[in-house]
Design a protein around this motif. Structure first.
Motif, PDB file in Angstrom:
ATOM      1  N   LYS A 116      74.797  24.327  94.997  1.00  0.00           N
ATOM      2  CA  LYS A 116      75.446  25.138  96.024  1.00  0.00           C
ATOM      3  C   LYS A 116      74.705  26.446  96.250  1.00  0.00           C
ATOM      4  O   LYS A 116      74.469  26.861  97.395  1.00  0.00           O
ATOM      5  N   VAL A 117      74.340  27.113  95.160  1.00  0.00           N
ATOM      6  CA  VAL A 117      73.637  28.390  95.291  1.00  0.00           C
ATOM      7  C   VAL A 117      72.275  28.187  95.947  1.00  0.00           C
ATOM      8  O   VAL A 117      71.871  28.940  96.837  1.00  0.00           O
ATOM      9  N   PHE A 118      71.574  27.144  95.526  1.00  0.00           N
ATOM     10  CA  PHE A 118      70.250  26.868  96.098  1.00  0.00           C
ATOM     11  C   PHE A 118      70.347  26.631  97.604  1.00  0.00           C
ATOM     12  O   PHE A 118      69.583  27.202  98.398  1.00  0.00           O
ATOM     13  N   LEU A 119      71.284  25.788  98.021  1.00  0.00           N
ATOM     14  CA  LEU A 119      71.411  25.459  99.445  1.00  0.00           C
ATOM     15  C   LEU A 119      71.775  26.686 100.285  1.00  0.00           C
ATOM     16  O   LEU A 119      71.195  26.925 101.349  1.00  0.00           O
ATOM     17  N   VAL A 120      72.720  27.477  99.813  1.00  0.00           N
ATOM     18  CA  VAL A 120      73.127  28.674 100.559  1.00  0.00           C
ATOM     19  C   VAL A 120      71.953  29.638 100.693  1.00  0.00           C
ATOM     20  O   VAL A 120      71.700  30.202 101.769  1.00  0.00           O
ATOM     21  N   TYR A 121      71.193  29.812  99.608  1.00  0.00           N
ATOM     22  CA  TYR A 121      70.081  30.768  99.635  1.00  0.00           C
ATOM     23  C   TYR A 121      68.939  30.281 100.525  1.00  0.00           C
ATOM     24  O   TYR A 121      68.299  31.080 101.221  1.00  0.00           O
ATOM     25  N   VAL A 122      68.659  28.981 100.515  1.00  0.00           N
ATOM     26  CA  VAL A 122      67.581  28.473 101.373  1.00  0.00           C
ATOM     27  C   VAL A 122      67.961  28.622 102.841  1.00  0.00           C
ATOM     28  O   VAL A 122      67.136  29.048 103.671  1.00  0.00           O
ATOM     29  N   VAL A 123      69.202  28.292 103.187  1.00  0.00           N
ATOM     30  CA  VAL A 123      69.647  28.437 104.576  1.00  0.00           C
ATOM     31  C   VAL A 123      69.581  29.904 105.005  1.00  0.00           C
ATOM     32  O   VAL A 123      69.133  30.228 106.118  1.00  0.00           O
ATOM     33  N   ALA A 124      70.013  30.811 104.130  1.00  0.00           N
ATOM     34  CA  ALA A 124      69.937  32.242 104.447  1.00  0.00           C
ATOM     35  C   ALA A 124      68.485  32.687 104.614  1.00  0.00           C
ATOM     36  O   ALA A 124      68.178  33.528 105.475  1.00  0.00           O
ATOM     37  N   ALA A 125      67.579  32.128 103.812  1.00  0.00           N
ATOM     38  CA  ALA A 125      66.154  32.455 103.943  1.00  0.00           C
ATOM     39  C   ALA A 125      65.603  31.982 105.285  1.00  0.00           C
ATOM     40  O   ALA A 125      64.767  32.661 105.906  1.00  0.00           O
ATOM     41  N   VAL A 126      66.057  30.812 105.734  1.00  0.00           N
ATOM     42  CA  VAL A 126      65.640  30.307 107.051  1.00  0.00           C
ATOM     43  C   VAL A 126      66.060  31.284 108.145  1.00  0.00           C
ATOM     44  O   VAL A 126      65.278  31.610 109.057  1.00  0.00           O
ATOM     45  N   LEU A 127      67.292  31.787 108.067  1.00  0.00           N
ATOM     46  CA  LEU A 127      67.773  32.747 109.063  1.00  0.00           C
ATOM     47  C   LEU A 127      66.960  34.041 109.002  1.00  0.00           C
ATOM     48  O   LEU A 127      66.638  34.632 110.044  1.00  0.00           O
ATOM     49  N   GLY A 128      66.624  34.470 107.791  1.00  0.00           N
ATOM     50  CA  GLY A 128      65.773  35.648 107.647  1.00  0.00           C
ATOM     51  C   GLY A 128      64.398  35.423 108.244  1.00  0.00           C
ATOM     52  O   GLY A 128      63.819  36.317 108.873  1.00  0.00           O
ATOM     53  N   GLY A 129      63.868  34.203 108.079  1.00  0.00           N
ATOM     54  CA  GLY A 129      62.571  33.867 108.660  1.00  0.00           C
ATOM     55  C   GLY A 129      62.597  33.892 110.177  1.00  0.00           C
ATOM     56  O   GLY A 129      61.644  34.355 110.821  1.00  0.00           O
ATOM     57  N   LEU A 130      63.699  33.421 110.765  1.00  0.00           N
ATOM     58  CA  LEU A 130      63.839  33.461 112.224  1.00  0.00           C
ATOM     59  C   LEU A 130      63.887  34.910 112.721  1.00  0.00           C
ATOM     60  O   LEU A 130      63.278  35.248 113.754  1.00  0.00           O
ATOM     61  N   TRP A 131      64.607  35.755 112.011  1.00  0.00           N
ATOM     62  CA  TRP A 131      64.689  37.176 112.362  1.00  0.00           C
ATOM     63  C   TRP A 131      63.310  37.820 112.288  1.00  0.00           C
ATOM     64  O   TRP A 131      62.900  38.557 113.181  1.00  0.00           O
ATOM     65  N   PHE A 132      62.580  37.507 111.218  1.00  0.00           N
ATOM     66  CA  PHE A 132      61.238  38.061 111.018  1.00  0.00           C
ATOM     67  C   PHE A 132      60.297  37.596 112.130  1.00  0.00           C
ATOM     68  O   PHE A 132      59.510  38.375 112.681  1.00  0.00           O
ATOM     69  N   ALA A 133      60.387  36.321 112.483  1.00  0.00           N
ATOM     70  CA  ALA A 133      59.468  35.755 113.483  1.00  0.00           C
ATOM     71  C   ALA A 133      59.692  36.336 114.873  1.00  0.00           C
ATOM     72  O   ALA A 133      58.753  36.475 115.658  1.00  0.00           O
ATOM     73  N   THR A 134      60.949  36.657 115.177  1.00  0.00           N
ATOM     74  CA  THR A 134      61.272  37.113 116.530  1.00  0.00           C
ATOM     75  C   THR A 134      61.525  38.615 116.600  1.00  0.00           C
ATOM     76  O   THR A 134      62.063  39.113 117.603  1.00  0.00           O
ATOM     77  N   ALA A 135      61.136  39.339 115.560  1.00  0.00           N
ATOM     78  CA  ALA A 135      61.382  40.790 115.505  1.00  0.00           C
ATOM     79  C   ALA A 135      60.755  41.494 116.701  1.00  0.00           C
ATOM     80  O   ALA A 135      59.596  41.265 117.040  1.00  0.00           O
ATOM     81  N   GLY A 136      61.549  42.376 117.317  1.00  0.00           N
ATOM     82  CA  GLY A 136      61.048  43.117 118.462  1.00  0.00           C
ATOM     83  C   GLY A 136      60.664  44.538 118.136  1.00  0.00           C
ATOM     84  O   GLY A 136      60.212  45.279 119.015  1.00  0.00           O
ATOM     85  N   SER A 137      60.854  44.932 116.884  1.00  0.00           N
ATOM     86  CA  SER A 137      60.510  46.295 116.463  1.00  0.00           C
ATOM     87  C   SER A 137      60.085  46.273 115.002  1.00  0.00           C
ATOM     88  O   SER A 137      60.299  45.282 114.283  1.00  0.00           O
ATOM     89  N   THR A 138      59.496  47.367 114.555  1.00  0.00           N
ATOM     90  CA  THR A 138      59.073  47.469 113.151  1.00  0.00           C
ATOM     91  C   THR A 138      60.269  47.395 112.223  1.00  0.00           C
ATOM     92  O   THR A 138      60.207  46.779 111.153  1.00  0.00           O
ATOM     93  N   VAL A 139      61.383  48.014 112.624  1.00  0.00           N
ATOM     94  CA  VAL A 139      62.599  47.984 111.788  1.00  0.00           C
ATOM     95  C   VAL A 139      63.087  46.552 111.618  1.00  0.00           C
ATOM     96  O   VAL A 139      63.415  46.116 110.502  1.00  0.00           O
TER      97      VAL A 139
END
Length: 435
Positions: free
Chosen positions: A317-340
Motif C-alpha cells: 500500500k505504501v509503495f503504490l501510494v508513493y509511486v502514484v504521488a511521484a508520478v503526479l510530482g513528475g507531471l508538475w515538474f515537466a509542465t512547470a511554468g516558473s522556477t518556483v
C-alpha cells in the motif's frame, strides 16, 4: 542437552522476539556507510562531467558512455556476486567486493585516455556489484522481524546522503579536476574493514550451511531469546538461478525483474541528466547543483515517512501510494511554468520516489528463501542496472535530437506509471518471517 536446546525452530522464528539492540545500531551504521559509498560512486562523475568532457574532448554521448560504464560492469557483476554470496557467505562477499572496488577505482583516476577510463570504470563496477547486491539482503537477515521494514527503509537514506557527498565533493574538489573526485571515492573502499569488524555473518546463511553453533553465537550477540534452539531452513538448492523461475517463484520473479527495470529507468533517466535539463530551463551550473542538493535533502523525509508508514499499512500500500504521488510530482515538474513550480514539482517527485525506493529495497529482498535471497536480489539488481546503463544514453539521444525538456520528462515519467501497475500483483511481506 537441555529441553531448551532440543527445540527445533524455523530460523526466522529466532527473530520474532528479538529486541533491537546496540549491536544492530553498529551493523546499521556499517552497512549504511556502504550504501552511501555505492550511491557516491554512481553519482560522483555526473557533477564533474564538464571537466571530464573537456579533458577527453568528447560530447554528451561520450560522457554518457563514461557515466554508464560502472553500470555496464555491475550488470554481469551482480549476477556473479549474488550466487557467490549465497555460497561463501554475506560477510566475505561484502568485504572483498568493496576492497576490490577501492583498488580499481583508484587506478581509474590515472587513466591516460577515454578508453582506459571506461575499461577501469567497468572493472570497478564489476567489483562494487558484490556489496551493492548484498547490502540489503544482508541487513534484512540480521534484523528483528518487527523492525525489519522500518530499519531497512532507513538504510535507504544512504542514497541521498551519498548524492549529497558526491555534490559536496564536486564543489570542494571539482576545481582540482575529476581525478581528485575519483580518488576520494576510491578511498571509501577502506570501509570494507569496518564491515568485517562490525557486521557478523547472517544466521540464516550459517544455519542453511549446517553451521548451527556459529548461527547460535550470532543470534546470542543479537539478543535473540531463542538462540539455543536447533534451526531448520528451506531446502531450496543454494544459489541456483533456475529455481527463481520454478513453481510459485516464477511469477514473482518475472514481475520483479520488469518492475526493477521500469522503476530504475524512471529514476536514473532523470538524475543522470538533471543538471543539463535544468540548464535548458535557464538555471546556471551552480544553481543546478544547488537544485540537485535540495532535491537530495527532500529525499530524506520521504524515506523517513515511508519507514513510519510501512509497519502500519504494509509494503504494498505504501509503495503504490508513493509511486502514484511521484508520478503526479513528475507531471508538475515537466509542465512547470516558473522556477518556483520547477522546484516544487521536483521536490514532490524526490520525496515520494525515494520513499517508494526505500520500501522497495526492503520488499524486494523478502520474496525469496535464504538459499536464493542473494541470487534473487542479484537478478533484481541486474534489471535495475540494465536501466541504469540504458537510461543515460537514451536520454542523451533524446536531448541530442532536440526532444525538449517537457517531452523528455514525460517519457521518463511513463516508466513510473508502469512501475505502479506491476506492483499490484506482488505479495505483501510485512510482518512475515524470512524463510
Amino acid at each position: 542437552m537441555t529441553a531448551v536446546e532440543q527445540r527445533t525452530l524455523p530460523i526466522g522464528a529466532a527473530f520474532d522476539r528479538m529486541p533491537f539492540t546496540r549491536r544492530h545500531v553498529l551493523i546499521a551504521l556499517a552497512l549504511f556507510i556502504a550504501f552511501v559509498i555505492e550511491s557516491w560512486e554512481q553519482l560522483a562523475l555526473i557533477y564533474v562531467a564538464g571537466d571530464l568532457g573537456a579533458q577527453f574532448g568528447v560530447d554528451e554521448a561520450g560522457i554518457g558512455l563514461v557515466l554508464s560504464a560502472v553500470a555496464f560492469g555491475m550488470i554481469p557483476g551482480v549476477l556473479i556476486w549474488g550466487p557467490v554470496a549465497d555460497r561463501i557467505g554475506r560477510k566475505p562477499a561484502a568485504f572483498w567486493s568493496l576492497l576490490a572496488y577501492g583498488v580499481v577505482a583508484f587506478a581509474s583516476a590515472f587513466s591516460p585516455n577515454l578508453e582506459t577510463l571506461v575499461t577501469l570504470r567497468v572493472a570497478s563496477g564489476l567489483a562494487l556489484a558484490g556489496v551493492y547486491t548484498i547490502t540489503f539482503p544482508y541487513f534484512l537477515e540480521l534484523l528483528p522481524t518487527r523492525h525489519r521494514g522500518r530499519a531497512a527503509v532507513y538504510l535507504s537514506i544512504g542514497w541521498p546522503i551519498g548524492m549529497l557527498a558526491a555534490i559536496g565533493a564536486s564543489v570542494a574538489l571539482g576545481s582540482l579536476g575529476w581525478h581528485v573526485v575519483v580518488i576520494a571515492s576510491a578511498a571509501a573502499g577502506l570501509w570494507a574493514f569496518a564491515i568485517r569488524a562490525w557486521v557478523p555473518e547472517s544466521p540464516y546463511w550459517l544455519a542453511a550451511r549446517g553451521r548451527q553453533e556459529e548461527a547460535r553465537a550470532v543470534l546470542r550477540s543479537l539478543g535473540s531469546a531463542d538462540a539455543d534452539a536447533t534451526f531448520t531452513v528451506s531446502a531450496t538448492r543454494v544459489g541456483n538461478p533456475l529455481d527463481l523461475f520454478r513453481g510459485r517463484l516464477a511469477r514473482i520473479t518475472v514481475l520483479m525483474l520488469v518492475l526493477n527495470f521500469a522503476f530504475n529507468w524512471g529514476y536514473w533517466g532523470l538524475q543522470t541528466w538533471l543538471p543539463t535539463l535544468l540548464q535548458e530551463k535557464g538555471l546556471s551550473l551552480s544553481a543546478s547543483l544547488g537544485f540537485a542538493a535540495l532535491s537530495a535533502v527532500m529525499m530524506i523525509p520521504g524515506y523517513v515517512s515511508a519507514s513510519l508508514l510501512t509497519g502500519q499499512f504494509g509494503r504494498k500500500k505504501v509503495f503504490l501510494v508513493y509511486v502514484v504521488a511521484a508520478v503526479l510530482g513528475g507531471l508538475w515538474f515537466a509542465t512547470a511554468g516558473s522556477t518556483v513550480e520547477l522546484y516544487l514539482g521536483n521536490f514532490v517527485l524526490a520525496f515520494f520516489s525515494m520513499g517508494a525506493w526505500g520500501v522497495w529495497n526492503t520488499w524486494n529482498g523478502e520474496f525469496y528463501p535464504t538459499a536464493l535471497r542473494g541470487t534473487g536480489y542479484s537478478w533484481a539488481t541486474a534489471a535495475q542496472l540494465v536501466a541504469t546503463a540504458a537510461a543515460p544514453s537514451a536520454v542523451g539521444a533524446m536531448l541530442a535530437g532536440a526532444t525538449g525538456f517537457t517531452a523528455t520528462i514525460l517519457i521518463i515519467n511513463a516508466f513510473m506509471v508502469v512501475t505502479a501497475l506491476l506492483a499490484v500483483p506482488l505479495p505483501e511481506t510485512e510482518g512475515r518471517e524470512l524463510e
